[in-house]
Write an enzyme that holds these catalytic residues in place. Structure first.
Site, mmCIF file in Angstrom:
data_model
loop_
_atom_site.group_PDB
_atom_site.id
_atom_site.type_symbol
_atom_site.label_atom_id
_atom_site.label_comp_id
_atom_site.label_asym_id
_atom_site.label_seq_id
_atom_site.Cartn_x
_atom_site.Cartn_y
_atom_site.Cartn_z
ATOM 1 N N HIS A 79 -38.648 29.899 -14.720
ATOM 2 C CA HIS A 79 -39.204 30.788 -13.619
ATOM 3 C C HIS A 79 -39.947 31.916 -14.038
ATOM 4 C CE1 HIS A 79 -35.986 33.018 -14.425
ATOM 5 N NE2 HIS A 79 -36.363 34.332 -13.875
ATOM 6 N N HIS A 100 -44.560 35.917 -17.620
ATOM 7 C CA HIS A 100 -43.917 35.076 -18.970
ATOM 8 C C HIS A 100 -42.765 34.271 -18.408
ATOM 9 C CE1 HIS A 100 -41.291 38.781 -18.921
ATOM 10 N NE2 HIS A 100 -40.432 37.641 -19.183
#
EC number: 3.1.4.58
Length: 193
Positions: free
Chosen positions: A130, A46
């Protein structure tokens, strides 16, 4: 008595993006030293927007409403997983390209929604989008891994929702056990939300 939940707001990449990245990660998992890394599970990949930590159930109704509004005020946008990097030799991650301004705006709105709901948030710091791939208990040289990731170019996909994720940390002491992630709520992006 209510038990606090460990929560964060996130963008969840679609299965197609996860599959593309997974092919590159399989290469990384076979590099020398890879066994010294704790690899994250693909089912939990995620892009964290705002980490809320232990959150009391009493604020959930307001948090849900504020996150719904944040999602509604943010139009859908396009992202792709791209390249990668490292944090202090302890974390390896895949990067993101595309609608980064919109992603940062959604992260700011999710953070503000949590604060306004009464959740104490960490000091505000620059958002670095990220997707964490692996962690190390001790610093290690991740240069070769980052070089392999540099060539990774994922296909574009449209971000269409904001998710509230519950994280359950491993507690059984089982080797290789990973945190479990569960989407407890999702809100569509844009005025149609």
């Amino acid at each position: 008595m209510t038990v606090p939940m460990r929560l964060f707001a996130a963008v969840l990449p679609p299965a197609s993006a996860i599959d593309e990245l997974g092919r590159t990660v399989r290469q990384l998992e076979h590099l020398p030293g890879a066994q010294g890394l704790r690899w994250t599970g693909r089912e939990g990949w995620h892009l964290t927007l705002a980490f809320m930590g232990e959150t009391d159930e009493a604020v959930l109704a307001e948090l849900h409403e504020r996150l719904r509004r944040a999602a509604r005020r943010t139009d859908p946008f396009t992202l792709r997983l791209h390249g990668g990097g490292r944090f202090d030799g302890r974390a390896l991650w895949a990067g993101v390209a595309g609608g980064l301004d919109q992603l940062r705006l959604l992260a700011e709105r999710a953070d503000a929604a949590a604060r306004r709901s009464g959740i104490p948030m960490d000091q505000h710091r620059r958002y670095v989008p990220h997707l964490t791939l692996a962690r190390s208990r001790a610093p290690m040289d991740l240069k070769t891994y980052v070089e392999v990731l540099a060539a990774f170019e994922g296909s574009p996909w449209q971000v269409g929702e904001l998710a509230l994720i519950r994280s359950t940390l491993p507690g059984g002491g089982t080797p290789g056990e990973r945190p479990r992630y569960e989407a407890v709520a999702r809100w569509p992006l844009g005025q149609g939300g």
